[in-house]
Design an enzyme around this catalytic site. Structure first.
Site, PDB file in Angstrom:
ATOM      1  CG  HIS A   5       8.819  -1.469 -13.395  1.00  0.00           C
ATOM      2  ND1 HIS A   5       9.098  -1.141 -14.708  1.00  0.00           N
ATOM      3  CD2 HIS A   5      10.029  -1.519 -12.757  1.00  0.00           C
ATOM      4  CE1 HIS A   5      10.406  -0.995 -14.851  1.00  0.00           C
ATOM      5  NE2 HIS A   5      10.986  -1.228 -13.682  1.00  0.00           N
TER       6      HIS A   5
ATOM      7  CG  PHE B 208      -2.158   0.811   1.104  1.00  0.00           C
ATOM      8  CD1 PHE B 208      -3.168   0.492   0.206  1.00  0.00           C
ATOM      9  CD2 PHE B 208      -2.322   1.933   1.908  1.00  0.00           C
ATOM     10  CE1 PHE B 208      -4.316   1.279   0.100  1.00  0.00           C
ATOM     11  CE2 PHE B 208      -3.462   2.734   1.818  1.00  0.00           C
ATOM     12  CZ  PHE B 208      -4.454   2.398   0.905  1.00  0.00           C
ATOM     13  N   GLY B 209       1.820   1.267  -0.992  1.00  0.00           N
ATOM     14  CA  GLY B 209       2.741   2.391  -1.111  1.00  0.00           C
ATOM     15  C   GLY B 209       2.284   3.327  -2.201  1.00  0.00           C
ATOM     16  CB  SER B 210       4.244   5.401  -4.555  1.00  0.00           C
ATOM     17  OG  SER B 210       3.988   6.405  -5.489  1.00  0.00           O
TER      18      SER B 210
ATOM     19  CD  GLU C  88      16.948  32.047 -14.289  1.00  0.00           C
ATOM     20  OE1 GLU C  88      16.440  31.666 -15.353  1.00  0.00           O
ATOM     21  OE2 GLU C  88      16.550  33.065 -13.673  1.00  0.00           O
TER      22      GLU C  88
ATOM     23  CD  GLU D  11      11.828  31.064 -15.395  1.00  0.00           C
ATOM     24  OE1 GLU D  11      12.707  31.617 -14.707  1.00  0.00           O
ATOM     25  OE2 GLU D  11      11.457  31.500 -16.500  1.00  0.00           O
TER      26      GLU D  11
ATOM     27  CG  ASP E 178      10.638  -2.981  -9.200  1.00  0.00           C
ATOM     28  OD1 ASP E 178       9.570  -3.525  -9.513  1.00  0.00           O
ATOM     29  OD2 ASP E 178      10.886  -1.787  -9.447  1.00  0.00           O
TER      30      ASP E 178
HETATM   31  N1  LIG Z   1       6.470   4.697  -7.268  1.00  0.00           N
HETATM   32  C1  LIG Z   1       5.864   4.786  -8.447  1.00  0.00           C
HETATM   33  O1  LIG Z   1       5.195   5.767  -8.743  1.00  0.00           O
HETATM   34  C2  LIG Z   1       5.946   3.702  -9.459  1.00  0.00           C
HETATM   35  C3  LIG Z   1       6.165   2.401  -9.085  1.00  0.00           C
HETATM   36  N2  LIG Z   1       6.046   1.399 -10.006  1.00  0.00           N
HETATM   37  C4  LIG Z   1       6.202   0.024  -9.568  1.00  0.00           C
HETATM   38  O2  LIG Z   1       5.244  -0.267  -8.540  1.00  0.00           O
HETATM   39  C5  LIG Z   1       5.767  -1.262  -7.679  1.00  0.00           C
HETATM   40  C6  LIG Z   1       5.669  -0.760  -6.255  1.00  0.00           C
HETATM   41  O3  LIG Z   1       6.545   0.349  -6.130  1.00  0.00           O
HETATM   42  P1  LIG Z   1       6.192   1.590  -5.172  1.00  0.00           P
HETATM   43  O4  LIG Z   1       4.737   1.874  -5.205  1.00  0.00           O
HETATM   44  O5  LIG Z   1       7.153   2.664  -5.529  1.00  0.00           O
HETATM   45  O6  LIG Z   1       6.578   0.994  -3.741  1.00  0.00           O
HETATM   46  P2  LIG Z   1       6.567   1.755  -2.333  1.00  0.00           P
HETATM   47  O7  LIG Z   1       7.932   1.644  -1.769  1.00  0.00           O
HETATM   48  O8  LIG Z   1       5.941   3.079  -2.441  1.00  0.00           O
HETATM   49  O9  LIG Z   1       5.579   0.842  -1.474  1.00  0.00           O
HETATM   50  C7  LIG Z   1       5.824  -0.485  -1.267  1.00  0.00           C
HETATM   51  C8  LIG Z   1       4.733  -1.103  -0.420  1.00  0.00           C
HETATM   52  O10 LIG Z   1       5.059  -2.472  -0.238  1.00  0.00           O
HETATM   53  C9  LIG Z   1       5.013  -2.755   1.137  1.00  0.00           C
HETATM   54  N3  LIG Z   1       5.871  -3.889   1.427  1.00  0.00           N
HETATM   55  C10 LIG Z   1       7.210  -3.900   1.627  1.00  0.00           C
HETATM   56  N4  LIG Z   1       7.603  -5.145   1.920  1.00  0.00           N
HETATM   57  C11 LIG Z   1       6.485  -5.916   1.890  1.00  0.00           C
HETATM   58  C12 LIG Z   1       6.219  -7.288   2.139  1.00  0.00           C
HETATM   59  N5  LIG Z   1       7.223  -8.109   2.494  1.00  0.00           N
HETATM   60  N6  LIG Z   1       4.933  -7.766   2.019  1.00  0.00           N
HETATM   61  C13 LIG Z   1       3.916  -6.936   1.668  1.00  0.00           C
HETATM   62  N7  LIG Z   1       4.109  -5.610   1.459  1.00  0.00           N
HETATM   63  C14 LIG Z   1       5.372  -5.131   1.569  1.00  0.00           C
HETATM   64  C15 LIG Z   1       5.438  -1.461   1.819  1.00  0.00           C
HETATM   65  O11 LIG Z   1       5.046  -1.494   3.168  1.00  0.00           O
HETATM   66  P3  LIG Z   1       5.263  -0.220   4.133  1.00  0.00           P
HETATM   67  O12 LIG Z   1       4.155   0.691   3.744  1.00  0.00           O
HETATM   68  O13 LIG Z   1       5.143  -0.780   5.505  1.00  0.00           O
HETATM   69  O14 LIG Z   1       6.619   0.328   3.799  1.00  0.00           O
HETATM   70  C16 LIG Z   1       4.646  -0.480   0.978  1.00  0.00           C
HETATM   71  O15 LIG Z   1       3.298  -0.426   1.382  1.00  0.00           O
HETATM   72  C17 LIG Z   1       7.180  -1.543  -8.164  1.00  0.00           C
HETATM   73  O16 LIG Z   1       7.127  -2.640  -9.047  1.00  0.00           O
HETATM   74  C18 LIG Z   1       7.544  -0.278  -8.927  1.00  0.00           C
HETATM   75  O17 LIG Z   1       8.527  -0.451  -9.918  1.00  0.00           O
HETATM   76  C19 LIG Z   1       5.695   1.629 -11.304  1.00  0.00           C
HETATM   77  C20 LIG Z   1       5.475   2.904 -11.737  1.00  0.00           C
HETATM   78  C21 LIG Z   1       5.695   4.040 -10.875  1.00  0.00           C
END
Ligand SMILES: NC(=O)C1=CN([C@@H]2O[C@H](COP(=O)(O)OP(=O)(O)OC[C@H]3O[C@@H](n4cnc5c(N)ncnc54)[C@H](OP(=O)(O)O)[C@@H]3O)[C@@H](O)[C@H]2O)C=CC1
Ligand SMILES: CC[C@](O)(C(C)=O)C(=O)O
Length: 342
Positions: A109, A26-28, A228, A232, A84
């Site tokens: 990705h 539940f990240g980005s 600059e 901008e 990844d």
């Molecule tokens: N960032 C982006 O905008 C982009 C990302 N991607 C792809 O999306 C995918 C995710 O990247 P991104 O969103 O950046 O990742 P983030 O680092 O933002 O989030 C990762 C999430 O995974 C959770 N996590 C970490 N370890 C585990 C685990 N062992 N089991 C379950 N969940 C876990 C993290 O938990 P916690 O919240 O506790 O840290 C977090 O919620 C990748 O494949 C990336 O290449 C593709 C396009 C753009």
């Protein structure tokens, strides 16, 4: 031949109706896909590890949050939204053992599949839905009625309707509002790495810092250098985004335009292009992927050092101070759960 672009009327949410979709992480990207899909009427559960800082955030957003293995068991479509570098560990421990025949594995990705850090079984769909933008913008644009252009790719089509599932997911996250087109895991992975290293993130930040340093070292005020070379830049990129390079050149002065066309190619010259080509070749040969996985598995000492150096660069101090004067620039807390950054 121009690629086919799928828009709103070319995709249906039907393939996801009555299905359970698990977003693992539940990240980005994860929070954006999950929230957008939920608001598009799709049934979404979240899979996280027990100690995740994002569990509470996901629950507060109204999601059922499960341990990763349980989310995979419950789901028909499983989005792998963990970093990844972490995918092999999560995939082998929690996803693969519960990936029964006919399920769909979805990535945003292609790194893990293309560079074979995991090997999915051949009795499931393996697809990609990759917005061409950061997850926080995928979420923000959806809430504003817009959508980030999105790629789909089909690596394995076990069910015979993998593309319809990918298009449905792309529609659910708002991608068809911005346009969706089909690619391959190879093309997405190699071009995405190239873009982020050479132009979007690596190339741009290096250009901005080099410009800032050149002005400051020549005795100009850091505030002047910041405006600059960084502030901008957004305004200029906004113009290119709206109307292309020609559109931007229409808005700037003729003096600026003449400097642009005569000096720009002296800065980004053939040497720079040769460097770009060399980096592309490293990506294509898998050398960057190997370096990054090795760095991660060694505890990422170089990455941590470079991150620290970046945060301590004088452009960050002056930028923070100047942005705090602009009430319309939202104050951002960096750190904590990615899902809390709105
Ligand atoms: N960032 C982006 O905008 C982009 C990302 N991607 C792809 O999306 C995918 C995710 O990247 P991104 O969103 O950046 O990742 P983030 O680092 O933002 O989030 C990762 C999430 O995974 C959770 N996590 C970490 N370890 C585990 C685990 N062992 N089991 C379950 N969940 C876990 C993290 O938990 P916690 O919240 O506790 O840290 C977090 O919620 C990748 O494949 C990336 O290449 C593709 C396009 C753009
Ligand atoms: C530009 C960075 C990116 O490739 C993206 C947002 O598309 C990423 O992987 O985060």
């Amino acid at each position: 031949m121009a690629a086919t672009i799928y828009t709103e009327n070319d995709a249906s949410l039907e393939p996801l109706r009555g299905k359970t979709c698990a977003v693992i992480g539940f990240g980005s990207q994860g929070h954006a896909h999950a929230l957008n899909l939920k608001e598009s009427g799709v049934n979404v559960v979240i899979g996280l590890y027990p100690a995740s800082k994002s569990r509470k955030v996901a629950e507060e957003r109204g999601f059922k949050v499960l341990d990763t293995a349980d989310a995979v068991k419950e789901a028909d479509v499983i989005m792998v939204a963990v970093p990844d570098t972490v995918i092999p560990k999560v995939y082998n421990a929690d996803i693969a053992p519960n990936l029964t025949e006919g399920k769909t594995l979805l990535f945003s990705h292609g790194f893990a599949v293309h560079f074979k850090t995991i090997t999915p079984p051949d009795n499931v769909n393996v697809i990609m839905v990759a917005p061409k933008g950061p997850g926080h913008l995928v979420r923000r644009q959806y809430t504003e009625g817009k959508g980030v252009p999105t790629l789909i790719a089909i690596y394995q089509d076990k069910s015979g309707n993998a593309k319809d599932i990918a298009l449905a997911w792309a529609k659910g996250i708002g991608g068809t509002r911005g346009g969706v087109f089909e690619t391959s895991f190879k093309e997405e992975t190699e071009t995405d790495l190239f873009g982020e290293q050479v132009v979007l993130c690596g190339g741009t930040t290096a250009l901005v810092k080099a410009g800032f340093e050149t002005l400051v070292e020549a005795g100009y005020q850091p505030e002047m250098a910041y405006f600059e070379c960084l502030h901008e830049l957004k305004l200029i990129v906004d113009l290119m985004f709206e109307a292309g390079i020609a559109g931007m050149r229409f808005s700037i002065s003729e003096t600026a335009e003449y400097g642009d066309v005569t000096v720009g190619p002296k800065i980004i010259d053939d040497h720079v292009k040769a460097n770009m080509k060399a980096q592309l070749e490293r990506i294509q040969k898998g050398e960057f992927a190997k370096e990054w996985m090795d760095e991660f598995n060694a505890g990422q000492p170089n990455f941590d050092r470079l991150r620290k150096e970046g945060k301590e660069h004088p452009i960050e101090e002056v930028g923070g101070r100047l942005r705090s004067l602009m009430s319309w620039v939202k104050k951002r807390e960096i750190g904590g759960s990615q899902a809390s950054y709105e």
